[in-house]
Design an enzyme around this catalytic site. Structure first.
Site, PDB file in Angstrom:
ATOM      1  N   SER A   1       0.837  -1.196   0.000  1.00 50.46           N
ATOM      2  CA  SER A   1       0.000   0.000   0.000  1.00 50.46           C
ATOM      3  C   SER A   1       0.879   1.256   0.000  1.00 50.46           C
ATOM      4  O   SER A   1       1.684   1.451  -0.896  1.00 50.46           O
ATOM      5  CB  SER A   1      -0.958  -0.038   1.192  1.00 50.46           C
ATOM      6  OG  SER A   1      -2.034   0.850   1.009  1.00 50.46           O
TER       7      SER A   1
ATOM      8  N   ASP B   1      -5.708  -3.757  -2.297  1.00 49.28           N
ATOM      9  CA  ASP B   1      -4.681  -3.444  -1.303  1.00 49.28           C
ATOM     10  C   ASP B   1      -4.071  -4.708  -0.686  1.00 49.28           C
ATOM     11  O   ASP B   1      -4.782  -5.582  -0.190  1.00 49.28           O
ATOM     12  CB  ASP B   1      -5.324  -2.593  -0.196  1.00 49.28           C
ATOM     13  CG  ASP B   1      -4.316  -1.887   0.677  1.00 49.28           C
ATOM     14  OD1 ASP B   1      -3.347  -2.527   1.112  1.00 49.28           O
ATOM     15  OD2 ASP B   1      -4.504  -0.683   0.938  1.00 49.28           O
TER      16      ASP B   1
END
Length: 334
Positions: free
Chosen positions: A49, A163
């Site tokens: 991320s 993610d």
């Protein structure tokens, strides 16, 4: 650390694992700055991320330019970067942010970067993590930052990529193959026994500067914040229309629906943040790094991207403490 590695790197070759955590990931920049200031050589990075973004930008040699950009962003600059979409797969596209990243790193391929990088995403189709170690750096970063339900996913063949924090918010495992003297990890979703503020963690003089900046931001005027919020809430309401109507059988008005949907989004983000913190602890237990920097998740919200300068300072401050401890222990033969 084996003898060959020690002889080659003199104990100063570090593999760096950078975790997810939204805006708290700005602290990764400060950690890198402290490592470089002390003469350490970062020989490999892994990231998830926001950690993937910082790792990629660093490996591409553009961290200084990225730092300059984010430190100039104020509260409303950040809001203007958000591009609301009506997609049922997410409320935002992140195309404006990716456009800026494209200006910095161009069409760089991961395998061509001077420093090896691994970024981590999650494949919803196969329900497993995906490591990017080749191919487009931009696509790898975009997949890794796609917070489920908030930022639209990336499609690659049959894969639906979101993610990496969903399964591996702090990817230390890629360090196993790195020829480094030690592994350093930065956990930006660290859990604490009590809430702790950013001011409380900074040195007193830096905390005072941050408070002054916050007061100046609070006094800002002249930006259509309400209009922006309505756009985000509207997109979010559409996203959650299929989740059920709440506690009442009556059809709520537009304003009530917006408030309800926004509350659901807040709840989802908070739940995701809590889950990432717990998973990170589990991963660290299985693959403990030699040096661990903890950024408590209470220091700021995951989307307070206007606080870059203070978070970078925090990262450098905590890295300084962690490295001082390591160097002291090495000197004492512990």
């Amino acid at each position: 650390m084996d003898e060959t590695q020690a002889a080659q790197g003199n104990g100063r070759r570090v593999m760096l694992a950078l975790g997810s955590g939204g805006a708290r990931g700005y602290a990764h920049i400060g950690v890198i700055e402290e490592l470089e200031a002390r003469g350490y050589e970062i020989v490999a990075l892994s990231g998830c991320s926001m950690g993937a973004l910082v790792a990629g930008v660093y490996a591409a040699g553009q961290l200084s330019a990225y730092r300059d950009w984010v430190c100039r962003l104020d509260y409303f600059d950040v809001l203007r970067l958000v591009d609301v979409t009506w997609s049922p797969m997410g409320a935002m596209k992140a195309s404006k942010v990716m456009s800026k990243l494209s200006e910095l790193v161009g069409d760089a391929l991961i395998e061509d970067l001077p420093v090896p990088v691994t970024t981590v995403a999650t494949d919803l189709t196969r329900q497993r993590e995906v490591w990017f170690q080749s191919g487009s750096l931009l696509k790898a970063v975009r997949a890794s930052i796609a917070v489920p339900g908030v930022i639209t996913p990336v499609y690659r063949g049959s894969q639906v990529l979101v993610d990496g924090g969903l399964l591996n918010p702090l990817p230390v495992m890629p360090a196993v193959e790195a020829r480094a003297d030690f592994v350093m990890a930065v956990n930006a979703t660290a859990q604490t026994s009590r809430p702790i503020s950013l001011d409380a963690m900074l040195p007193p003089d830096e905390a005072a500067e941050e408070r002054a900046r916050e007061e100046a931001r609070d006094a800002s005027e002249g930006v259509d914040f309400d209009g922006w919020m309505k756009g985000v809430k509207g997109a979010t309401r559409r996203l959650f229309d299929g989740f059920g109507g709440g506690e009442s059988d009556e059809e709520p008005g537009t304003q009530e629906r917006d408030q309800r949907a926004w509350g659901r989004l807040d709840m989802m983000l908070a739940s995701f943040d809590i889950a990432q913190g717990a998973i990170a602890n589990y991963r660290l237990a299985g693959y403990p790094p030699d040096v661990l920097v903890k950024i408590p998740k209470t220091v700021c919200g995951a989307y307070e991207f206007h606080r870059a300068e203070a978070l970078i300072r925090l990262g450098r401050h905590l890295a300084r403490e962690a490295l001082d401890k390591r160097e002291r222990e090495l000197a004492e033969g512990i």
